[in-house]
Scaffold this motif. Structure first.
Motif, PDB file in Angstrom:
ATOM      1  N   GLU A 206       0.826  -1.216   0.000  1.00 29.42           N
ATOM      2  CA  GLU A 206       0.000   0.000   0.000  1.00 29.42           C
ATOM      3  C   GLU A 206       0.863   1.270   0.000  1.00 29.42           C
ATOM      4  N   LYS A 207       1.880   1.258   0.868  1.00 27.57           N
ATOM      5  CA  LYS A 207       2.745   2.444   0.976  1.00 27.57           C
ATOM      6  C   LYS A 207       3.441   2.734  -0.352  1.00 27.57           C
ATOM      7  N   LYS A 208       3.939   1.657  -0.982  1.00 30.75           N
ATOM      8  CA  LYS A 208       4.643   1.817  -2.268  1.00 30.75           C
ATOM      9  C   LYS A 208       3.713   2.427  -3.312  1.00 30.75           C
ATOM     10  N   ILE A 209       2.472   1.937  -3.312  1.00 32.17           N
ATOM     11  CA  ILE A 209       1.501   2.448  -4.293  1.00 32.17           C
ATOM     12  C   ILE A 209       1.220   3.921  -4.013  1.00 32.17           C
ATOM     13  N   ILE A 210       1.034   4.258  -2.729  1.00 32.26           N
ATOM     14  CA  ILE A 210       0.734   5.661  -2.390  1.00 32.26           C
ATOM     15  C   ILE A 210       1.904   6.568  -2.767  1.00 32.26           C
ATOM     16  N   SER A 211       3.119   6.080  -2.532  1.00 28.60           N
ATOM     17  CA  SER A 211       4.237   6.974  -2.878  1.00 28.60           C
ATOM     18  C   SER A 211       4.375   7.104  -4.395  1.00 28.60           C
ATOM     19  N   LYS A 212       3.975   6.069  -5.134  1.00 31.44           N
ATOM     20  CA  LYS A 212       3.990   6.217  -6.608  1.00 31.44           C
ATOM     21  C   LYS A 212       2.931   7.242  -7.047  1.00 31.44           C
ATOM     22  N   ILE A 213       1.785   7.223  -6.395  1.00 26.96           N
ATOM     23  CA  ILE A 213       0.744   8.207  -6.754  1.00 26.96           C
ATOM     24  C   ILE A 213       1.240   9.625  -6.417  1.00 26.96           C
ATOM     25  N   LYS A 214       1.891   9.731  -5.245  1.00 31.38           N
ATOM     26  CA  LYS A 214       2.408  11.049  -4.843  1.00 31.38           C
ATOM     27  C   LYS A 214       3.423  11.566  -5.856  1.00 31.38           C
ATOM     28  N   SER A 215       4.285  10.659  -6.324  1.00 29.10           N
ATOM     29  CA  SER A 215       5.312  11.134  -7.259  1.00 29.10           C
ATOM     30  C   SER A 215       4.698  11.487  -8.617  1.00 29.10           C
ATOM     31  N   ALA A 216       3.646  10.752  -9.009  1.00 31.89           N
ATOM     32  CA  ALA A 216       2.954  11.104 -10.267  1.00 31.89           C
ATOM     33  C   ALA A 216       2.348  12.504 -10.135  1.00 31.89           C
ATOM     34  N   LYS A 217       1.719  12.724  -8.980  1.00 31.11           N
ATOM     35  CA  LYS A 217       1.064  14.012  -8.707  1.00 31.11           C
ATOM     36  C   LYS A 217       2.088  15.153  -8.780  1.00 31.11           C
ATOM     37  N   LYS A 218       3.239  14.897  -8.158  1.00 29.60           N
ATOM     38  CA  LYS A 218       4.287  15.917  -8.100  1.00 29.60           C
ATOM     39  C   LYS A 218       4.792  16.264  -9.504  1.00 29.60           C
ATOM     40  N   SER A 219       4.881  15.237 -10.343  1.00 27.69           N
ATOM     41  CA  SER A 219       5.413  15.515 -11.686  1.00 27.69           C
ATOM     42  C   SER A 219       4.297  15.847 -12.685  1.00 27.69           C
TER      43      SER A 219
END
Ligand SMILES: Cc1cc2nc3c(=O)[nH]c(=O)nc-3n(C[C@H](O)[C@H](O)[C@H](O)COP(=O)(O)O)c2cc1C
Length: 403
Positions: A206-219
């Protein structure tokens, strides 16, 4: 035959659903529909609009004292954001001073809709092609879901991957190996998935998925993913091989593909079956506890377009959200010049919600085929027909199919 229609624009006054063809006396409550609507709105990665909306259904017809009465059921879901869009979405004014939208977003319905319907403002396409409409579908699907639950059929889902990060491949394999499922598993799977903000069953990822979403959002980017639908308690005999349009698998694929941004659907092992020997794919038939079963469920509970009595298992892929804040190239339809695509408030990913919407569509298809097989104007009549079929089926198994 059951059917439903929806109406409404994303930022219009409201969404409307008309559902027709269900028997009378199915118990259904506003609370239950609102619960499903809420599930559709949740999930990490959605836009701020979800906070504005908090959907709630108004039952306009077809339900009296908590039960269907056989007449067309109609629902209304207000768009709370409409107050901010009254000018832009006005039905009666001749025009609106604000600029028309002339820059289509790649991957969305903006250009094709503006072309096909002869618009000079892509807003007209954007409004109806938006996945906001799926709230109205969830309301319809909840009637189907409630109907099925009366027969011990439960539809659930979980998110398998987002942005290529898989959480639950082992569980999917287990499902196809016909392990660990009970009649109520469809419901239990969703209850467990709903505990996660990205609707995964295995929290380690779950954490890995959330951090991938966060990085998509950031970029300024977006993500898609895959999800799995499971229907348990489904009886043998829904669907037909007698004609192409009566096959349950083709109906399921069509309805799930109709959910916005869904780009692929597999039944059971789907594409993987193409790589395997037949002996690894076809589910051996066994007689267990006076019932036909299969050692495995690679078929996803459907053979020859008909349910086998095993859980129906469907996997689907959702593409990444089309609206990117890091713009893609597009063409301005008024100047016909190359421009950057426009940005409009948008989700970064919506796979968890997409799975909930797809649950509603799967419930709808199963209810449709259930009623084609068992019919009935009242739920009591449907139950009599269902029980009679089941009784005769078990008698045949006991005595052998020889006449
Ligand atoms: C639950 C859900 C939410 C969505 N939210 C958005 C969004 O906020 N922005 C966006 O551009 N697309 C969003 N989409 C995807 C578009 O609705 C979809 O890509 C568009 O309708 C084009 O249709 P197609 O992808 O089926 O070709 C969402 C889809 C779903 C299922």
């Amino acid at each position: 035959m059951i059917r439903f229609l929806t109406a409404g624009e994303s930022h219009g006054k409201a969404l409307v659903t008309i559902v027709e063809g269900f028997p009378s006396n199915i118990p259904i409550s506003k609370t239950y529909i609102d619960h499903q609507l809420k599930r559709r709105q949740e999930g990490y990665g959605r836009s701020a609009r979800m906070k504005i909306e908090s959907d709630s259904v108004q039952i306009l017809s077809g339900i009296r004292f908590g039960k269907t009465i056989g007449s067309p059921i109609s629902f209304l879901i207000e768009n709370k954001d409409w107050v901010n869009w009254q000018e832009i979405m006005n039905a009666e004014k001749k025009s609106f001073s604000q600029n028309k939208i002339s820059v289509p977003r790649p991957g969305h319905a903006d250009l094709v809709g503006t072309t096909k319907y002869n618009f000079d403002d892509s807003r007209n396409s954007i409004e109806r092609s938006s996945a906001r409409e799926t709230a109205a579908r969830v309301a319809a699907g909840t009637v189907a879901r409630k109907f099925l639950e009366g027969f011990g059929i439960f539809v659930g889902s979980f998110v398998e991957s987002i942005g290529g990060i898989y959480s639950d491949t082992d569980y999917f394999v287990q499902l196809l190996n016909n392990k660990s499922l009970t009649k109520k598993s469809g419901q239990d799977i969703s209850i467990n998935a709903d505990k996660s903000s990205v609707r995964v069953l295995n929290n380690t990822h779950e954490k890995k998925i959330i951090s991938k979403i966060k990085s998509a959002k950031k970029s300024g980017d977006t993500l898609g993913g895959t999800f799995v639908l499971v229907a348990t308690g489904v009886p043998v005999g829904l669907g037909s091989f007698m004609h192409y349009d009566r096959k349950l698998n083709s109906d399921i694929a069509g309805e799930i593909m109709s959910v916005n941004a869904v780009k692929g659907v597999e039944i059971g092992d789907g594409f993987k079956t193409a790589e395997e020997f037949g002996s690894n794919v076809h589910d051996e038939t066994v007689l267990e506890q006076n019932k036909f079963s299969r050692r495995t469920n690679h078929s996803g509970g459907i053979e020859g377009g008909i349910t086998t009595g095993l859980p129906v298992i469907v996997r689907a892929a959702m593409k990444p959200i089309s609206t990117l804040s890091k713009p893609l190239n597009s063409v301005d339809l008024s100047s016909m010049k190359k421009v950057s695509s426009r940005y409009e408030r948008s989700d970064f990913t919506a796979v968890p919600s997409c799975a909930v919407i797809a649950e509603s569509m799967l419930a709808w298809v199963l209810a449709k085929h259930f009623l084609i097989k068992f019919g009935g104007d009242s739920i009591e009549e449907t139950k009599d027909n269902y029980n009679s079929f089941t009784r005769k089926y078990y008698q045949r198994i006991k005595k052998g199919f020889k006449k």
